[in-house]
Scaffold this motif. Structure first.
Motif, PDB file in Angstrom:
ATOM      1  N   UNK A 199     -12.826 -66.072   7.553  1.00  0.00           N
ATOM      2  CA  UNK A 199     -12.353 -64.792   8.067  1.00  0.00           C
ATOM      3  C   UNK A 199     -13.140 -63.638   7.449  1.00  0.00           C
ATOM      4  N   UNK A 200     -13.391 -62.626   8.268  1.00  0.00           N
ATOM      5  CA  UNK A 200     -13.974 -61.377   7.796  1.00  0.00           C
ATOM      6  C   UNK A 200     -12.975 -60.267   8.075  1.00  0.00           C
ATOM      7  N   UNK A 201     -12.807 -59.339   7.125  1.00  0.00           N
ATOM      8  CA  UNK A 201     -11.731 -58.367   7.194  1.00  0.00           C
ATOM      9  C   UNK A 201     -12.248 -56.966   7.490  1.00  0.00           C
ATOM     10  N   UNK A 202     -11.455 -56.226   8.276  1.00  0.00           N
ATOM     11  CA  UNK A 202     -11.753 -54.833   8.599  1.00  0.00           C
ATOM     12  C   UNK A 202     -10.465 -54.033   8.420  1.00  0.00           C
ATOM     13  N   UNK A 203     -10.532 -53.029   7.551  1.00  0.00           N
ATOM     14  CA  UNK A 203      -9.349 -52.232   7.253  1.00  0.00           C
ATOM     15  C   UNK A 203      -9.681 -50.747   7.370  1.00  0.00           C
ATOM     16  N   UNK A 204      -8.812 -49.912   6.799  1.00  0.00           N
ATOM     17  CA  UNK A 204      -9.043 -48.469   6.858  1.00  0.00           C
ATOM     18  C   UNK A 204     -10.375 -48.094   6.216  1.00  0.00           C
ATOM     19  N   UNK A 205     -10.769 -48.823   5.185  1.00  0.00           N
ATOM     20  CA  UNK A 205     -12.041 -48.541   4.524  1.00  0.00           C
ATOM     21  C   UNK A 205     -13.228 -48.766   5.448  1.00  0.00           C
ATOM     22  N   UNK A 206     -13.042 -49.590   6.484  1.00  0.00           N
ATOM     23  CA  UNK A 206     -14.101 -49.855   7.459  1.00  0.00           C
ATOM     24  C   UNK A 206     -13.935 -49.005   8.733  1.00  0.00           C
ATOM     25  N   UNK A 207     -12.996 -48.057   8.713  1.00  0.00           N
ATOM     26  CA  UNK A 207     -12.872 -47.124   9.823  1.00  0.00           C
ATOM     27  C   UNK A 207     -11.643 -47.263  10.676  1.00  0.00           C
ATOM     28  N   UNK A 208     -10.812 -48.287  10.443  1.00  0.00           N
ATOM     29  CA  UNK A 208      -9.585 -48.427  11.225  1.00  0.00           C
ATOM     30  C   UNK A 208      -8.610 -47.308  10.872  1.00  0.00           C
ATOM     31  N   UNK A 209      -7.783 -46.864  11.823  1.00  0.00           N
ATOM     32  CA  UNK A 209      -6.826 -45.804  11.510  1.00  0.00           C
ATOM     33  C   UNK A 209      -5.668 -46.271  10.643  1.00  0.00           C
ATOM     34  N   UNK A 210      -5.410 -47.582  10.646  1.00  0.00           N
ATOM     35  CA  UNK A 210      -4.283 -48.129   9.896  1.00  0.00           C
ATOM     36  C   UNK A 210      -4.514 -49.614   9.686  1.00  0.00           C
ATOM     37  N   UNK A 211      -3.840 -50.192   8.688  1.00  0.00           N
ATOM     38  CA  UNK A 211      -4.000 -51.617   8.396  1.00  0.00           C
ATOM     39  C   UNK A 211      -2.974 -52.495   9.105  1.00  0.00           C
ATOM     40  N   UNK A 212      -2.120 -51.908   9.945  1.00  0.00           N
ATOM     41  CA  UNK A 212      -1.193 -52.665  10.782  1.00  0.00           C
ATOM     42  C   UNK A 212      -1.751 -52.673  12.201  1.00  0.00           C
ATOM     43  N   UNK A 213      -2.133 -53.857  12.679  1.00  0.00           N
ATOM     44  CA  UNK A 213      -2.706 -53.995  14.026  1.00  0.00           C
ATOM     45  C   UNK A 213      -1.735 -54.801  14.872  1.00  0.00           C
ATOM     46  N   UNK A 214      -1.106 -54.128  15.839  1.00  0.00           N
ATOM     47  CA  UNK A 214      -0.092 -54.766  16.660  1.00  0.00           C
ATOM     48  C   UNK A 214      -0.672 -55.508  17.860  1.00  0.00           C
ATOM     49  N   UNK A 215      -1.722 -54.978  18.447  1.00  0.00           N
ATOM     50  CA  UNK A 215      -2.245 -55.567  19.673  1.00  0.00           C
ATOM     51  C   UNK A 215      -3.758 -55.460  19.745  1.00  0.00           C
ATOM     52  N   UNK A 216      -4.381 -56.420  20.426  1.00  0.00           N
ATOM     53  CA  UNK A 216      -5.829 -56.446  20.637  1.00  0.00           C
ATOM     54  C   UNK A 216      -6.084 -56.672  22.114  1.00  0.00           C
ATOM     55  N   UNK A 217      -6.911 -55.820  22.708  1.00  0.00           N
ATOM     56  CA  UNK A 217      -7.255 -55.943  24.120  1.00  0.00           C
ATOM     57  C   UNK A 217      -8.772 -55.921  24.262  1.00  0.00           C
ATOM     58  N   UNK A 218      -9.418 -57.042  24.640  1.00  0.00           N
ATOM     59  CA  UNK A 218     -10.876 -57.051  24.836  1.00  0.00           C
ATOM     60  C   UNK A 218     -11.278 -56.102  25.958  1.00  0.00           C
ATOM     61  N   UNK A 219     -12.373 -55.390  25.730  1.00  0.00           N
ATOM     62  CA  UNK A 219     -12.895 -54.478  26.734  1.00  0.00           C
ATOM     63  C   UNK A 219     -14.281 -54.892  27.179  1.00  0.00           C
ATOM     64  N   UNK A 220     -15.051 -53.932  27.655  1.00  0.00           N
ATOM     65  CA  UNK A 220     -16.397 -54.192  28.139  1.00  0.00           C
ATOM     66  C   UNK A 220     -17.433 -53.939  27.046  1.00  0.00           C
ATOM     67  N   UNK A 221     -18.603 -54.560  27.220  1.00  0.00           N
ATOM     68  CA  UNK A 221     -19.768 -54.283  26.376  1.00  0.00           C
ATOM     69  C   UNK A 221     -19.513 -54.550  24.900  1.00  0.00           C
ATOM     70  N   UNK A 222     -18.668 -55.535  24.597  1.00  0.00           N
ATOM     71  CA  UNK A 222     -18.453 -55.921  23.210  1.00  0.00           C
ATOM     72  C   UNK A 222     -17.370 -55.152  22.486  1.00  0.00           C
ATOM     73  N   UNK A 223     -16.646 -54.298  23.178  1.00  0.00           N
ATOM     74  CA  UNK A 223     -15.583 -53.526  22.539  1.00  0.00           C
ATOM     75  C   UNK A 223     -14.248 -54.267  22.617  1.00  0.00           C
ATOM     76  N   UNK A 224     -13.387 -53.992  21.629  1.00  0.00           N
ATOM     77  CA  UNK A 224     -11.987 -54.375  21.694  1.00  0.00           C
ATOM     78  C   UNK A 224     -11.162 -53.139  21.364  1.00  0.00           C
ATOM     79  N   UNK A 225      -9.983 -53.059  21.979  1.00  0.00           N
ATOM     80  CA  UNK A 225      -9.061 -51.966  21.722  1.00  0.00           C
ATOM     81  C   UNK A 225      -7.937 -52.459  20.837  1.00  0.00           C
ATOM     82  N   UNK A 226      -7.582 -51.673  19.823  1.00  0.00           N
ATOM     83  CA  UNK A 226      -6.541 -52.038  18.879  1.00  0.00           C
ATOM     84  C   UNK A 226      -5.411 -51.018  18.944  1.00  0.00           C
ATOM     85  N   UNK A 227      -4.176 -51.491  18.944  1.00  0.00           N
ATOM     86  CA  UNK A 227      -3.022 -50.596  18.820  1.00  0.00           C
ATOM     87  C   UNK A 227      -2.485 -50.706  17.400  1.00  0.00           C
TER      88      UNK A 227
END
Length: 268
Positions: free
Chosen positions: A208-236
């Motif tokens: 596993x590789x980890x991404x948190x607020x230090x890597x730019x996330x707005x928060x360390x609680x990720x409720x949902x993941x939705x794959x998008x286009x061109x390599x993006x994912x959306x996080x709630x």
């Protein structure tokens, strides 16, 4: 393409018309007087509800795609619901995966190789099962993450959990969501956790590789993941939405300051 709101099952939303909800033709009440907990649709458009509760035995409720006629089928206690590509229904039992055959109405239990501890009741999610494009089933009803690989006559289970001494382990044992990588779905799985941020699992190595607020996330609680286009994912998250690129690892965060109605988005 229509959407049903979990918080208000009586209404349904047409695409791009979220200001004008209509009556939900699929709504029904379960045997125990509460609305069904997990809802999925099979390939024929029939609606299946896992009417699970903590106090009562589970039942499957089927709503016919055409007539909307409701029928109930007693089942073993299980949570969540998944309609697999092989045409079977899966739910999560305390002792193993429960596979329900829609033709014979029989349930088969595939036991885990070791006892697993369920997460807190208030952390239970209606959809605690996910089938990736390769046919692997991922279970996140327990502490950690379980991979169920289909084999002849059942499943082979592998359990991932947090190990403070191993930086390549799962960052947090409460998993809220998973999604296949939008570019290499058979190589990577993205995992959202409660307090451990976003994880990228390399399926072949179990690392596993980890991404948190230090890597730019707005928060360390990720409720949902939705794959998008061109390599993006959306996080709630608890602090807005995040658009994350799975290769450049860049982030773009959105909050009420950008026009969102609220910063807390429990699911996407």
């Amino acid at each position: 393409g229509r959407m049903i709101a979990i918080g208000n099952w009586q209404t349904i939303y047409e695409p791009k018309r979220f200001d004008q909800p209509g009556p939900n033709p699929w709504v029904c009440r379960g045997l125990h007087g509460h609305l069904g907990y997990a809802v999925i649709f099979d390939k024929d458009g029939n609606c299946w509800i896992n009417d699970s509760s903590i106090e009562h035995s589970s039942t499957f409720t089927r709503i016919d795609a055409i007539t909307k006629k409701t029928s109930t089928i007693p089942s073993q206690e299980g949570f969540g619901l998944l309609y697999r590509k092989n045409g079977k229904l899966l739910s999560v039992g305390k002792e193993g995966l429960l596979e329900f055959d829609l033709v014979t109405a029989q349930t088969t239990v595939f036991q885990y190789k070791q006892p697993l501890k369920m997460i807190r009741l208030n952390d239970l999610r209606s959809q605690a099962l996910y089938e990736d494009p390769a046919g692997l089933v991922w279970v996140f009803m327990f502490e950690g993450l379980v991979k169920a690989s289909p084999i002849e006559g059942g499943y082979q289970f592998q359990h991932y959990s947090n190990d403070p001494a191993d930086p390549g382990s799962l960052s947090n044992n409460v998993v809220y969501c998973v999604a296949a990588d939008p570019l290499e779905p058979q190589r990577y799985l993205w995992v959202g956790t409660n307090g451990g941020g976003l994880n990228r699992l390399e399926i072949a190595t179990g690392t596993f590789r980890h991404y948190k607020k230090a890597q730019g996330l707005p928060d360390d609680v990720v409720y949902g993941i939705l794959p998008g286009k061109d390599g993006y994912i959306w996080l709630s998250t608890n602090k807005g939405l995040c658009r994350f690129h799975t290769r450049t690892e860049s982030t773009q965060n959105f909050s009420v300051e950008d026009g969102l109605s609220d910063n807390e988005f429990n699911r996407v």
